[in-house]
Write a protein that holds these residues in place. Structure first.
Motif, short mmCIF file in Angstrom:
data_model
loop_
_atom_site.label_atom_id
_atom_site.label_comp_id
_atom_site.label_asym_id
_atom_site.label_seq_id
_atom_site.Cartn_x
_atom_site.Cartn_y
_atom_site.Cartn_z
N ALA A 1 0.50 1.28 -4.88
CA ALA A 1 1.16 1.98 -3.59
C ALA A 1 1.18 3.39 -3.79
CB ALA A 1 2.54 1.27 -3.36
N ARG A 2 1.28 4.30 -2.60
CA ARG A 2 1.63 5.41 -2.47
C ARG A 2 3.00 5.55 -2.19
NH1 ARG A 2 -1.94 8.33 1.92
NH2 ARG A 2 -1.45 6.44 2.94
N PHE A 3 3.90 6.52 -3.22
CA PHE A 3 5.30 6.55 -2.92
C PHE A 3 5.66 7.70 -2.02
CE2 PHE A 3 4.88 4.41 -7.16
CZ PHE A 3 5.84 3.42 -6.81
N TRP A 4 6.57 7.47 -1.06
CA TRP A 4 6.75 8.70 -0.15
C TRP A 4 8.18 9.10 -0.05
CZ3 TRP A 4 2.85 10.77 2.71
CH2 TRP A 4 1.74 10.16 2.75
N SER A 5 8.44 10.56 -0.28
CA SER A 5 9.51 11.10 -0.16
C SER A 5 9.29 12.25 0.70
CB SER A 5 9.90 11.49 -1.56
OG SER A 5 11.34 12.06 -1.45
N THR B 1 0.87 -1.25 0.04
CA THR B 1 0.03 0.06 -0.02
C THR B 1 0.72 1.16 -0.06
OG1 THR B 1 -0.05 0.00 2.61
CG2 THR B 1 -1.90 -1.10 1.15
N ASP B 2 2.23 1.11 0.57
CA ASP B 2 3.00 2.29 0.75
C ASP B 2 4.37 1.96 0.56
OD1 ASP B 2 1.04 4.64 2.21
OD2 ASP B 2 0.71 2.74 2.93
N VAL B 3 5.09 2.69 -0.30
CA VAL B 3 6.54 2.64 -0.48
C VAL B 3 7.20 3.72 0.08
CG1 VAL B 3 8.27 2.17 -2.24
CG2 VAL B 3 6.37 1.14 -2.47
N PHE B 4 7.95 3.80 1.21
CA PHE B 4 8.87 4.70 1.85
C PHE B 4 10.12 4.53 1.23
CE2 PHE B 4 11.29 6.67 5.08
CZ PHE B 4 10.48 7.78 5.57
N MET B 5 10.59 5.76 0.78
CA MET B 5 11.99 5.60 0.31
C MET B 5 13.04 6.84 1.01
SD MET B 5 10.83 5.95 -3.81
CE MET B 5 9.49 7.05 -3.26
N THR B 6 13.82 5.98 1.61
CA THR B 6 14.83 6.98 2.62
C THR B 6 15.43 7.80 1.82
OG1 THR B 6 16.57 5.19 2.22
CG2 THR B 6 15.23 4.82 4.14
N HIS B 7 15.74 7.54 0.45
CA HIS B 7 16.15 8.60 -0.30
C HIS B 7 16.07 7.96 -1.78
CE1 HIS B 7 19.88 6.37 0.83
NE2 HIS B 7 20.36 6.81 -0.13
N LEU B 8 16.41 8.84 -2.67
CA LEU B 8 16.42 8.35 -4.09
C LEU B 8 17.42 8.06 -5.15
CD1 LEU B 8 13.51 11.22 -4.73
CD2 LEU B 8 13.19 8.80 -4.60
N HIS B 9 18.59 7.81 -4.16
CA HIS B 9 19.73 7.14 -4.96
C HIS B 9 19.19 5.75 -5.50
CE1 HIS B 9 23.11 9.51 -2.31
NE2 HIS B 9 22.44 10.06 -3.57
N PHE B 10 19.77 5.45 -6.57
CA PHE B 10 19.27 4.27 -7.23
C PHE B 10 19.28 3.19 -6.59
CE2 PHE B 10 23.77 4.07 -8.37
CZ PHE B 10 24.18 2.95 -8.25
N PRO C 1 8.84 9.00 -13.12
CA PRO C 1 7.60 8.45 -13.29
C PRO C 1 6.84 8.33 -12.08
CG PRO C 1 9.24 7.13 -14.47
CD PRO C 1 10.18 8.32 -13.48
N MET C 2 7.47 8.43 -10.83
CA MET C 2 6.49 8.54 -9.56
C MET C 2 5.60 9.70 -9.62
SD MET C 2 9.31 7.71 -6.61
CE MET C 2 10.63 6.45 -7.08
N GLU C 3 6.04 10.73 -9.82
CA GLU C 3 5.15 11.71 -10.04
C GLU C 3 4.31 11.87 -11.28
OE1 GLU C 3 6.10 16.50 -9.43
OE2 GLU C 3 7.34 15.49 -11.13
N GLU C 4 4.71 11.30 -12.13
CA GLU C 4 3.89 11.22 -13.31
C GLU C 4 2.69 10.32 -13.26
OE1 GLU C 4 6.86 10.05 -16.19
OE2 GLU C 4 7.60 11.98 -16.48
N SER C 5 2.60 9.26 -12.42
CA SER C 5 1.91 8.35 -12.20
C SER C 5 0.81 8.86 -11.15
CB SER C 5 2.45 7.04 -11.51
OG SER C 5 3.00 7.18 -10.19
N GLY C 6 1.15 9.98 -10.57
CA GLY C 6 0.13 10.63 -9.37
C GLY C 6 0.20 9.67 -8.00
N GLN C 7 1.24 8.89 -7.78
CA GLN C 7 1.16 8.10 -6.89
C GLN C 7 2.17 8.57 -5.78
OE1 GLN C 7 0.81 4.00 -9.49
NE2 GLN C 7 1.77 3.79 -7.53
N LEU C 8 2.84 9.71 -6.22
CA LEU C 8 3.89 10.65 -5.45
C LEU C 8 3.30 11.28 -3.94
CD1 LEU C 8 6.88 10.96 -5.02
CD2 LEU C 8 6.53 13.10 -6.21
#
Length: 287
Positions: A128-132, A96-105, A158-165
């Motif tokens: 899922a909602r993506f979290w930054s 349901t949620d993907v939490f990213m500590t930071h956006l390094h690959f 693509p996270m922003e483009e998907s509307g899930q960010l």
């Protein structure tokens, strides 16, 4: 709440880059290098099952990059997110949620995948909602030359483009108490701007997902800082503050990148904060 380790795949990195100015004669005692000076690195993610939410912290490299790209990182083992989720009875569509500590690959690459026609990209976790956070997002989409190779636009945009960010609230101090996802977050700026370190209350224990604030056991001494860090002097103060908190409060430190040590506790010694005990995830999460 139940916690599960999710092994997204192992790789190798240059030992010198991982330990910066620290001599190899010191760091190889805890992180032995191969003939190419590469050391073992894990991408150990964490899955949180809490009520009707299934939260995944970080997603590893993913598999959409070229063979040439992966060739730099000497992938080893056969772990994948899908295999690990299946082992615990889940599918990526359950997240349901993907939490990213930071956006390094190596922390967010698995969040985005190629579409079926290989003509573009799409979320790898469709439900899922993506979290930054806003500061780190801006830092990543307008990267400095030092970090440009780590912030890959195909992993991020693509996270922003998907509307899930979604963005987590920024704290007034360095710790955000009880974030939107139900856990505290420690913010650290030494490695990259506004890296987020989740701190979970689990069965009376505080579990801290250490990301790149403490990559491996070998990085416990305060001066042992990665060459990748953009502000190494700031890392020194952030790491010292956090490790003192961890020793004072018996935090359990979940190590994302240590291929051979999963969870540790630390203690105060005459030499500073040092290793106390080492645990497997199964020892802590099954109790």
């Amino acid at each position: 709440m139940q916690l599960y380790p999710i092994n997204s795949g192992n790789f190798k990195l240059d030992g010198g880059a991982m330990f910066g100015v620290v001599p190899k004669s010191l760091w190889q005692k805890t992180n032995p290098a191969d003939a190419n000076n590469m050391i073992d690195i894990a991408a150990r993610c964490l899955l949180i099952e809490d009520s009707n939410r299934l939260i995944l912290i970080d997603t590893g490299m993913g598999d959409k990059q070229s063979d040439k790209f992966f060739g730099y990182y000497f992938l080893w083992g056969d772990d994948t997110i899908d295999k690990s989720l299946k082992h615990h009875g889940f599918h990526r569509d359950d997240v349901t949620d993907v939490f990213m500590t930071h956006l390094h690959f190596d922390h967010c690459g698995g969040s985005i995948q190629c579409n079926k026609n290989k003509t573009g990209y799409e979320p790898a976790f469709k439900n899922a909602r993506f979290w930054s956070n806003k500061d780190h997002w801006k830092w990543a989409i307008q990267p400095n030359n030092r970090e440009k190779a780590s912030f890959l636009k195909e992993n991020i945009l693509p996270m922003e483009e998907s509307g899930q960010l979604n963005f987590i609230e920024l704290p007034k101090t360095d710790i955000l108490q009880n974030s939107e996802l139900g856990f505290d977050v420690f913010f650290a700026d030494g490695h990259t701007d506004k890296q987020m370190i989740p701190m979970l209350n689990y069965k009376g224990k505080t579990i801290c997902f250490m990301a790149d604030l403490l990559p491996t056991v070998g990085h416990l001494p305060i001066p042992f800082v990665m060459g990748y860090d953009t502000r190494p002097l700031l890392t020194l103060t952030e790491k010292e503050r956090f490790l003192n908190l961890a020793a004072d409060n018996n935090f359990y430190l979940f190590l994302e990148h240590d291929a051979h040590n999963e969870i540790i506790t630390v203690q105060h010694t005459e030499k500073g904060v040092r290793l106390k005990d080492v645990y497997s995830c199964n020892e802590i999460f099954s109790k």
